[in-house]
Scaffold this active site. Structure first.
Site, PDB file in Angstrom:
ATOM      1  N   GLU A 221       0.829  -1.211   0.000  1.00 25.51           N
ATOM      2  CA  GLU A 221       0.000   0.000   0.000  1.00 25.51           C
ATOM      3  C   GLU A 221       0.862   1.259   0.000  1.00 25.51           C
ATOM      4  O   GLU A 221       1.097   1.861   1.052  1.00 25.51           O
ATOM      5  CB  GLU A 221      -0.934   0.020   1.217  1.00 25.51           C
ATOM      6  N   GLU A 309      -6.225  -7.349  -0.715  1.00 27.88           N
ATOM      7  CA  GLU A 309      -6.594  -7.111   0.685  1.00 27.88           C
ATOM      8  C   GLU A 309      -7.913  -6.376   0.735  1.00 27.88           C
ATOM      9  O   GLU A 309      -8.129  -5.397   0.024  1.00 27.88           O
ATOM     10  CB  GLU A 309      -5.510  -6.296   1.400  1.00 27.88           C
TER      11      GLU A 309
END
Length: 533
Positions: A221, A309
């Site tokens: 991320e 995710e």
């Protein structure tokens, strides 16, 4: 004459049975089958990967034909689930994942939490239960890079790599796909540890180049204002390091703003390499129609997306659950054949964990062990409610002898020592003002882990001026030096004891006298923290 007829009929039956027996190739008592492990080893040692998976299917790491006892009991009911033994190596065509039989496939599974914090869930029994009872066909191994105990922040690199290798081994033996995740978070920009990433992925690719079931996720991320240009530059170097050994394995690239701005990747995708996919992450109670529309638009622009995710709570990972929004996400991902992996396999005291914090087991989970997220996930993947007794408990109930529980007790004590401790002040709030903006910070959760203290806050911002504002910024002072672990719906930076937050492009506008919500963060320190008034 009658006896002769009976004799002739008997001979005919005998000859017919003999021919049938021979034609069926039934194994005689003196023959023996190879064991599963022997076949796997033979395939690994002799397998060669083609340079173009689109043209030639790679051999699989597990045998094409298994004896009944080696086959997972629910395989016959899972003909639509992709496993390496039947689907082989995967490749990307357009926006789809395609198997070696030219079928579109989806991978659906679960991610570990940080391997350095929750290592005990990397075990074969756990993975086997997820495969056989949850219909999971992919495991994501999340290795943090910057956080405490991370690969690039003083963690035991060899121990972390061993957990990765153990996880790949278990997934391979159980006929599952597996994602090796370079889990950047508080390091914000993947270029921060680019050198270490290139070395790590070169080592992984060299070891797993001949495996059909290994995927590489090279930057979880990116955040903190990291641009797609920076990510793309990093990705091209890491992809090159992987391709030196693994010419066609699937590589998944993170996108800006905690892997949400897939539109930026769609506008300027990575070229020169095949089998590249792009990450999108969502948390259903925070990310709704807007992010779903962004994903759909990027797919229509031919960007292959993998949701590595997601959670059904808010972006903190520890807020309220929104099953309605979660189900809408599942529907659109299925509509576009997007693969998705849930966060997270742990008993951490947070909403996104699939296990209750009171659960000390690392396998053989039952309905009472599951959190609300875990129960939703089990039902979504299987269409059923989780069983009230585990497979192992059912087997043990049939045995005449009692089982020694001394080991179980020590394991429980070991697990309990790792569980986060809830701070009794978790409901406290504090109000401050920065110029025209006042804010209330509510402490939603706190815990201690590995000699560090973690605090999760949610913010409400109010425009107390008589004019509308187009952007905002606030500073939050703490009593000790802090480290940012996570943040959502804002741009975050840290300077010593102060957390600086500025507005995103979508939430900067606040009318006079109005408020905005759903902003929050997690910070940590070596000492107990509180906001300095």
């Amino acid at each position: 004459m009658q006896k002769k007829k009976i004799y002739m009929a008997g001979m005919a039956i005998f000859l017919g049975l003999s021919l049938f027996w021979q034609g069926c190739g039934i194994e005689t008592a003196g023959q023996s089958s190879e064991t599963k492990s022997e076949i796997v080893n033979d395939v690994v040692s002799s397998k060669k990967k083609p340079s173009k998976p689109k043209d030639t299917a790679k051999p699989t790491k597990v045998p094409d034909k298994k004896s009944e006892k080696d086959t997972a009991k629910s395989d016959t009911a899972k003909t639509d689930i992709a496993f390496p033994s039947s689907s082989g190596a995967l490749h990307v065509e357009g926006t789809k994942l395609i198997d070696s039989n030219d079928n579109v496939v989806q991978l659906k599974g679960i991610s570990t939490h940080g391997l350095s914090w929750f290592p005990d869930y990397v075990n074969k029994e756990c993975f086997q239960q997820l495969r056989e009872e949850w219909n999971v066909n992919v495991i994501r191994l999340a290795m943090y890079t910057e956080e405490y105990g991370g690969y690039c922040s003083g963690g035991d690199k060899e121990a972390l790599k061993k957990l990765i290798k153990d996880g790949v081994t278990y997934a391979t033996e159980l006929d599952m796909y597996v994602i090796i995740d370079w889990h950047i978070l508080s390091d914000n920009n993947p270029n921060t540890h680019k050198k270490e990433a290139k070395t790590f992925f070169a080592e992984m690719a060299k070891q797993y180049a001949e495996y059909d079931n290994v995927l590489y996720e090279i930057c979880n991320e990116p955040n903190g204002g990291t641009s797609w240009r920076d990510i793309k530059s990093y990705a091209k170097e890491v992809i090159s390091a992987i391709r030196k050994y693994d010419k066609d394995g699937i590589i998944i690239v993170g996108t800006p703003n905690w892997s949400q701005y897939v539109d930026q990747a769609a506008a300027d995708p990575i070229t020169g390499y095949d089998n590249i996919m792009y990450t999108l992450h969502f948390y259903a109670a925070t990310h709704t129609d807007s992010l779903r529309n962004t994903m759909a638009a990027a797919i229509k622009e031919k960007l292959p997306i993998f949701v590595t995710e997601y959670g059904i709570c808010d972006a903190s990972g520890n807020g309220a659950i929104d099953e309605k929004q979660a189900n809408e996400w599942v529907n659109i991902m299925n509509e576009y054949d997007v693969s998705y992996v849930a966060w997270n396999l742990s008993n951490k005291n947070e909403t996104s964990a699939i296990l209750n914090s009171s659960c000390s087991k690392t396998s053989d989970f039952t309905d009472s062990d599951l959190s609300a997220s875990g129960k939703w996930l089990y039902h979504m993947l299987t269409g059923e409610t989780a069983p009230t007794t585990s497979k192992k408990e059912n087997e043990n109930s049939k045995k005449p002898t009692d089982k020694d529980t001394s080991t179980t007790t020590s394991e429980k004590q070991k697990e309990d020592s790792k569980k986060p401790t809830q701070d009794q002040s978790s409901t406290s709030t504090i109000s401050l003002s920065n110029g025209d903006i006042s804010f209330t910070a509510q402490l939603k959760n706190s815990w201690e882990s590995d000699k560090k203290y973690f605090y999760q806050y949610e913010l409400t911002l109010e425009n107390i001026s008589d004019k509308n504002c187009d952007t905002w910024e606030i500073d939050i002072p703490f009593n000790h030096t802090i480290t940012l672990s996570d943040g959502w719906n804002g741009n975050y930076s840290v300077s010593g004891k102060t957390l600086h937050i500025t507005s995103k492009d979508y939430n900067g506008s606040i009318s006079s006298g109005s408020s905005i919500h759903n902003i929050g963060f997690i910070v940590s320190a070596s000492k107990k923290l509180k906001i300095a008034e």
